[in-house]
Structure formats: structure tokens, C-alpha cells
Design a protein around this motif. Structure first.
Motif, short mmCIF file in Angstrom:
data_model
loop_
_atom_site.label_atom_id
_atom_site.label_comp_id
_atom_site.label_asym_id
_atom_site.label_seq_id
_atom_site.Cartn_x
_atom_site.Cartn_y
_atom_site.Cartn_z
N ALA A 140 1.15 -1.31 -0.32
CA ALA A 140 0.19 0.16 -0.22
C ALA A 140 0.67 0.86 -0.04
O ALA A 140 0.94 1.97 -0.09
N PHE A 141 1.96 1.36 0.16
CA PHE A 141 3.47 2.48 0.58
C PHE A 141 3.54 2.37 -1.21
O PHE A 141 4.61 2.98 -0.70
N GLY A 142 3.29 1.37 -1.28
CA GLY A 142 4.71 1.31 -3.19
C GLY A 142 5.51 0.24 -2.31
O GLY A 142 6.71 1.47 -3.10
N ALA A 143 6.10 -0.41 -1.95
CA ALA A 143 6.91 -1.52 -1.38
C ALA A 143 7.27 -2.66 -2.34
O ALA A 143 5.90 -3.02 -2.52
N ILE A 144 7.38 -3.23 -2.48
CA ILE A 144 7.24 -4.61 -3.07
C ILE A 144 7.39 -5.19 -1.87
O ILE A 144 8.93 -5.62 -0.75
N ALA A 145 6.69 -5.93 -1.47
CA ALA A 145 6.51 -6.23 -0.34
C ALA A 145 5.71 -7.73 0.12
O ALA A 145 4.77 -7.86 -1.02
N PHE A 146 5.98 -8.93 0.59
CA PHE A 146 5.48 -10.23 -0.53
C PHE A 146 5.66 -11.40 1.14
O PHE A 146 6.90 -11.14 1.80
N GLY A 147 5.23 -12.33 1.42
CA GLY A 147 5.07 -13.44 2.19
C GLY A 147 6.23 -14.14 2.05
O GLY A 147 6.97 -15.07 0.44
N ILE A 148 7.11 -14.62 2.73
CA ILE A 148 8.28 -15.84 2.03
C ILE A 148 7.68 -16.96 3.19
O ILE A 148 6.96 -16.83 4.44
N GLY A 149 8.61 -18.47 3.44
CA GLY A 149 8.67 -19.14 3.91
C GLY A 149 9.66 -19.05 5.09
O GLY A 149 10.52 -18.54 5.23
N THR A 150 9.83 -20.18 6.32
CA THR A 150 10.53 -20.48 6.91
C THR A 150 11.90 -20.02 6.48
O THR A 150 12.93 -20.11 6.74
N THR A 151 12.46 -21.14 5.62
CA THR A 151 13.62 -21.50 4.74
C THR A 151 13.93 -20.05 4.26
O THR A 151 15.14 -19.49 5.17
N GLN A 152 13.47 -19.48 3.55
CA GLN A 152 13.95 -18.05 3.55
C GLN A 152 13.68 -16.79 4.55
O GLN A 152 14.72 -16.39 4.48
N VAL A 153 13.11 -16.68 5.78
CA VAL A 153 13.40 -16.40 6.59
C VAL A 153 14.81 -16.23 7.27
O VAL A 153 15.42 -15.32 7.53
N GLY A 154 15.66 -17.92 7.11
CA GLY A 154 16.49 -17.82 7.65
C GLY A 154 17.93 -17.45 6.56
O GLY A 154 18.79 -16.78 6.78
N HIS A 155 16.89 -17.26 5.27
CA HIS A 155 18.31 -16.77 4.43
C HIS A 155 18.80 -15.09 4.61
O HIS A 155 19.55 -14.59 4.10
N VAL A 156 17.01 -14.85 4.85
CA VAL A 156 17.21 -12.61 5.47
C VAL A 156 17.66 -12.84 6.56
O VAL A 156 18.53 -12.09 6.60
N LEU A 157 17.48 -13.73 7.62
CA LEU A 157 18.34 -13.16 8.59
C LEU A 157 19.28 -13.13 8.69
O LEU A 157 20.38 -12.61 8.70
N ALA A 158 19.84 -14.56 7.72
CA ALA A 158 21.66 -14.80 7.35
C ALA A 158 21.65 -13.89 6.46
O ALA A 158 23.31 -13.58 6.56
#
Ligand code: SF4
Lengths: 464, 192
Positions: A140-158
Motif C-alpha cells: 500500500a506504501f509502494g513497497a515490494i512486499a511479499f510473504g516468504i516461508g521459514t527457509t527464506q526467513v533463514g536466508h534473510v536473517l543470515a
């Protein structure tokens, strides 16, 4: 070459471009985490001896498994010990890795998709992910925002990055004049009914047209929130003055606000851009909507008759819902009403519901609960006296959280209950085994609570 | 996180002809509060496999034959709904390596590929054949990207992203790949 909003934000975040052999390495500006989809990701980090790369780009809260009631002694009635463990695990992991956390003590705790915007952490041009499919809300703010699964949560954390291929783009154009009493929720339910629950699969949506330009941020969030229900991982709206003024003076508002606004203004889709697909809907054709089936694409105008089943799946959906094709949906008896969730739990939603509850009583056959999206929404609503309106009408006023949207915290209906719900999913059993969910706007939910049957709020207003 | 390499799978199919099976049907929300992955196979499709009292039903998923199936065939639009990765975790923990449908939801497809489960979107005719012939011995060949149906069912091509295919065939995961790009990520963070 003219570029779309999506293209512009996409290009800014490419670390390694995609080729046929591998997806793009895509940088993430903001990572929101909560208790349900993060524990296994932290375990992977631990197993591999990795650290959180950018705790400063990560924000944590607790929302899905949290009780919305408090015991008289101040303790919290968790539905299971496992739910409590999950919450405690999140708090411990976030503390261990130095992540800003909005836990029990924070005034900003709340549903993760309500919290991000309220803090001003959600900003135009950003890339935002969260292990939750309604992350599309932040578009809604003009961001690219999307859901990810837990495996990718790990990728983004690391790594603060994920691997991803560029989706196609689809413009959803809604132009014209919305009729009196038609809300953002009705607009998005009408869009999903039109393009279907798989219609957006593989696309990034951009909502375009005067209807969205004239919408408040709360309304835009309601629309983008449900992009995923049309199969699209993200849906966006170009940032404009409405966006900028929302973002003024929040915790994470950029120090150089004017420069930021100028940059954000440059993100809008250029004239002459080509989308892979375009859909056009006339605003005049949209009426207040409810769902009558077991997925969000089974939506209909509240004053229409229930459509005939086109296949066996539809038929079993109608069976489950105990509804008959050809009958009116208005007038169907209601057992529970839920006003809340990341779709409709912000100030505007609560004000809309309160305007209907005011001076009226919830029908004796109905239990109604109102669950604010965040601690901040709760406090603001109480400042405006909305809580008193709900309580006087006989509705329950709860603590912030996801609550009955998916019932993980134990807020569920009884088998066979018909629940008019302002949330986003009417899947079989989502609000409890055998529960029949009818998705609707806060206005329709409130009107149905008062009348005890599914009710067109426009009739209610004129009767008052 | 890592998984066994996948090149060819030959197995009987287990067919769930329902359309629009969402991730909540695959793994009901009440199992999301588990903080580990092991054992989720017991809960996959819980609403089909257990009655209201929690007793096992006579659904094929509970039979020894069912549990030996590595290929799941599902009705149109499989895996829609919530992004919960517990869905592919449950399916792989149960023993499935491949799921075939005529449409598979985006997030679920991505989550599956990351967890050693191969999602295949197949031609409508082949899909119908599979629905009509439950328990058929089917071969999925990831090297040639083909599904081979027995008897006169025919051979059908499927698409899979080259990178995911590489990862599945090698049994490597994306975390390692991203870790190797640390320099590029650091450079991006400085430059932007
Ligand atoms: S309110 Fe519902 S949809 Fe939103 S984050 Fe919570 S559970 Fe998910």
C-alpha cells in the motif's frame, strides 16, 4: 523506456541479476518476524554457526499465538503450553540476536502488518518480507512486499537477501465513482471475485485508478492485504501525498523527510508503461460484498442471490456453508462476528464498525468480538471512546492480536457456527473445525451483529 | 535443511482429486505452533486422516500402500492459501518427493523446491489421466523433465526452473549459495 512502479523498486534491489541458470539475488530492506515462522529459521542459523546479518533491518513482534484476554491475576491464558513456548522462543531469539522487539511491554506490539506501517518502518520503494502471506499489505506504501516461508526467513536473517525471479506485472484498474456505502474491503473482494483465486498467480499487482488514489492508507492496506487471495505475492499502490503525510513523524520516518518524499514521488509508474496484463473494473459496478463459499474468490454482492454451483468443488463449498444457490444471502442467521485481523483492524475500520454499533445492541443470538490490530490502535480507539460504544452494544473489546483470523491462539468458533468476519480467509475450518466463515467489511460485520442475520449495512444506516 | 538428491522417482501415485487444496488442509493451523520440523508427516492432511475423536480414519493416506507412495497427484490449484512451510515439511516428512497438479500456487511451489519436494504442473490431459488412474506406477525424470505414465498414458514434459532443478539434483540448498555471495551483498550495501 517507461517503467512501472514494480520495475523501479525491483531494479533498485538487485545484488546479482538473474540469468537463465540462476535467480536474482534480491536485497531486502526490512524483515519482519513473528513467533510462528521464525523458530525453525533461528535453529538453522544456530546449526550453521551464522549470525543475523542486519539486526537493524529486522523487527520482531508477537501476534499469532498471543491470547487476546488477560486473566484477573494479570497472567495470560495461552491456548496451549506450545503456544507459550513459541512466544517465549521468539522473544529469546530476538534478544540473543539484538533484534528490536515489540513484545508484551511495547506500545507498538500488534499484528505484524499493522505494526510496520504504524512505526513508519514500512516505506515507499522498500523491499519488505515476512514469514506471512499477508505481507502484501505493505505494498500500500509502494513497497515490494511479499510473504516468504521459514527457509527464506533463514536466508534473510543470515544474508539480508533472497533468491528470486522477477514476476510478471498486472495492472488492476478501478475507475469511476464508488457508490455510497462501498468500502475498500468490498473493492478487493469484488476484484478477487472477478479475477479468481489463481488469477494473480505469477504476477505482481499494481492497483491503479482514481478509486485507489482517493483511498486512505488504511483502505489501501485493506486492498493490498488481500492480493495474495488472488494468487499474487504482492500488490502495490503508487506512493502519493496520502502516503507521505501518513509517514510524517513516525518512529522510523527518514530524518531527511523532504528529500525522501521527492524520491518516493519518482517511483510512480511512468506514463506509457506496459503491463503484462491489465484488468479493468468500473467502480459503479461494485456493491457491498460477502463471500458465500470456502475461498475468497467466492464473493457476491450482498443484495444478490447465491450463484449456482458451476462444479463439484462449488457444490461442496455450498454444502459446507449450508447455503442454497438461488436463495438470498442477506437474512442468513449469524452466530459470531469477528472484527479484526490485518485486513480490517485499524482505526478507520473500528470507527466504521462503531458508527453502526452506536446506540444499538448486538442480537441475542450473536457473540461479537472486536480485536484491535495493535496496542496503539487499542489506545487510540479508547481515546475516541470507541471501546465504550462496542461494550455498550454488547460486543467484547479484546487485546491486540491475530485472534480469530486463524484461531491459533484459541479464539475460534464452535462447529457449525456462521461467523461474519472482517479477516481475509474463509477456508474450511480456519476459524475452528466446521466453522462457516463469511468475509465482509467492518460495516457489514457490525450490521450483521446487530440484526443477528447477514445484513446490508446500507439498510441499517437508513433505518437509524 | 539439506535433502537427498532427486533425479528419478518411480512410484505408485496417491491421488487426492479435490480442487483448491489449501495449505491449511495440508497442515492445519493447530500444528503451526510446533517449533521443530520432525514428526510433521503424522499431521499432514490431518482432517482427512483423523476423525473428530482423533482416531485414524480408513483414508488411503493411513494405509501402508499409501505411505509407500512418493508421488502425490492433487486436483487443480494445489497449495493455495497461507505461506506456511509446514505444508511441504509435512509432505516430505510423510514421504512424498513429488506433487503433481494442473495448477500449483506460487508460494507453495517455491517452498516445496526449497525443501526437496518437486512440484509439477502438468498438461490438463495428463492430469486427468492421473486422476482417473489412481495408484498407477509413474516415473518422474528430473534429468529429462518428463513424467512417464504407464500403459498407453504417454510421456509429458514439465517445466522446472533451472536453478531449482540443479539444487534438487545435487541435494544442495540455497543458504549455501547465498553465503557464497557474501562479497556481492557487502558491496551492494556499501554502494547503494
Ligand atoms: S491477522 Fe490473520 S492474516 Fe493477518 S497476520 Fe495475523 S493470522 Fe495472518
Amino acid at each position: 523506456m517507461p517503467k512501472t512502479l514494480f520495475d523501479k523498486v525491483w531494479e533498485r534491489h538487485i545484488v546479482v541479476p538473474e540469468t537463465e541458470a540462476h535467480p536474482a539475488t534480491f536485497y531486502i530492506d526490512l524483515h519482519l518476524i513473528h513467533e510462528v515462522t521464525s523458530p525453525q529459521a533461528f535453529t538453522v542459523l544456530r546449526e550453521r554457526g551464522l549470525k543475523v546479518r542486519r539486526p537493524d533491518r529486522t523487527l520482531a513482534t508477537i501476534d499469532h499465538s498471543t491470547p487476546t484476554k488477560v486473566n484477573p491475576d494479570g497472567s495470560r491464558p495461552y491456548v496451549t503450553a506450545q503456544a507459550e513456548t513459541q512466544v517465549e522462543t521468539l522473544l529469546a531469539n530476538a534478544a540473543e540476536h539484538g533484534i528490536e522487539t515489540h513484545g508484551w511491554e511495547s506500545d507498538n506490539r500488534g499484528i505484524v502488518h499493522v505494526m510496520g506501517p504504524e512505526l513508519g518502518a514500512t516505506q515507499p520503494g522498500m523491499t519488505i518480507v515476512c514469514g506471512d502471506s499477508h505481507t502484501s499489505t505493505h505494498g500500500a506504501f509502494g513497497a515490494i512486499a511479499f510473504g516468504i516461508g521459514t527457509t527464506q526467513v533463514g536466508h534473510v536473517l543470515a544474508n539480508q537477501s533472497i533468491l528470486m525471479r522477477k514476476p510478471k506485472t498486472m495492472a488492476i484498474n478501478v475507475n469511476g465513482q464508488l457508490a455510497e456505502g462501498v468500502t475498500p474491503k468490498d473493492v478487493i473482494l469484488a476484484i478477487i471475485a472477478k479475477i479468481g483465486i489463481g488469477g494473480g498467480t505469477g504476477y505482481a499487482l499494481e492497483y491503479r485508478g482514481n478509486v485507489f488514489e482517493e483511498m486512505s492508507m488504511d483502505g489501501r492496506m485493506t486492498v493490498c492485504n488481500m492480493s495474495i487471495e488472488a494468487g499474487a505475492r504482492c500488490g502495490m499502490i503508487a506512493p502519493d501525498e496520502t502516503t507521505f503525510s501518513y509517514l510524517k513523524d513516525r518512529k522510523f520516518t527518514p530524518e531527511n523527510y523532504d528529500a525522501a518524499c521527492a524520491d518516493w514521488a519518482s517511483l510512480a509508474t511512468d506514463e506509457g508503461s506496459v503491463f503484462d496484463k491489465e484488468v479493468h473494473i468500473a467502480a459503479e459496478d461494485i456493491r457491498p460484498m460477502v463471500t458465500y463459499g470456502t475461498h475468497p474468490g467466492m464473493g457476491m454482492a450482498i443484495d444478490a442471490v447465491i450463484p449456482a454451483a458451476v462444479d463439484a468443488t462449488d457444490e461442496s463449498a455450498l454444502d459446507y456453508m449450508q447455503l442454497k444457490a438461488g436463495a438470498k444471502i442477506a437474512g442468513t442467521p449469524v452466530d459470531k462476528v469477528f472484527i479484526g485481523s490485518c485486513t480490517n483492524s485499524r482505526m478507520e475500520d473500528l470507527r466504521a464498525a462503531a458508527s453502526i454499533f452506536k446506540g444499538r445492541k448486538v442480537a441475542s443470538n450473536v457473540t461479537a468480538i472486536v480485536v484491535p490490530g495493535s496496542v496503539l490502535v487499542k489506545a487510540r480507539a479508547e481515546d475516541e471512546g470507541l471501546d465504550k460504544v462496542f461494550i455498550a452494544a454488547g460486543a467484547e473489546w479484546r487485546e491486540a492480536g491475530c485472534s480469530m483470523c486463524l484461531g491459533m491462539n484459541g479464539d475460534i468458533g464452535a462447529p457449525g457456527d456462521l461467523v461474519v468476519s472482517t479477516s481475509n480467509r474463509n477456508f474450511m475450518g480456519r476459524q475452528g473445525p466446521g466453522v462457516r466463515t463469511v468475509l465482509a467489511s467492518p460495516e457489514t460485520a457490525a450490521a450483521s451483529a446487530i440484526a443477528g442475520v447477514i445484513t446490508d449495512p446500507r439498510k441499517m444506516e437508513s433505518a437509524a | 535443511m539439506t535433502f537427498a538428491p532427486l533425479t528419478t522417482v518411480t512410484s505408485r501415485t496417491l491421488v487426492l482429486p479435490l480442487e483448491n487444496i489449501d495449505t491449511d488442509q495440508i497442515m492445519p493451523a493447530k500444528f503451526l505452533s510446533m517449533t521443530t520440523k520432525a514428526g510433521l508427516g503424522e499431521h499432514v492432511f490431518a482432517n482427512l486422516r483423523y476423525d473428530a475423536k482423533g482416531n485414524l480414519t480408513d483414508h488411503e493416506l493411513n494405509s501402508e500402500d499409501g505411505k509407500a507412495c512418493e508421488i502425490l497427484v492433487a486436483g487443480h490449484n494445489f497449495g493455495c492459501g497461507s505461506s506456511r512451510e509446514h505444508a511441504p515439511w509435512g509432505l516430505t516428512d510423510y514421504g512424498f518427493r513429488v506433487v503433481i497438479s494442473s495448477e500449483i500456487a506460487d508460494i507453495f511451489r517455491g517452498n516445496s523446491l526449497k525443501n526437496g519436494l518437486l512440484p509439477i504442473v502438468i498438461d490438463k490431459r495428463a492430469h486427468q489421466w492421473l486422476l482417473d488412474n489412481p495408484g498407477a506406477d509413474v516415473t518422474v525424470d528430473l534429468d529429462s523433465c518428463e513424467v512417464r505414465l504407464p500403459r498407453n498414458g504417454g510421456t509429458y514434459k514439465f517445466d522446472v526452473d533451472a536453478f531449482s532443478r540443479h539444487c534438487l539434483m545435487e541435494g544442495v540448498d540455497e543458504m549455501g549459495y547465498l553465503q557464497n555471495q557474501d562479497d556481492a551483498i557487502a558491496a551492494y550495501e556499501i554502494e547503494r
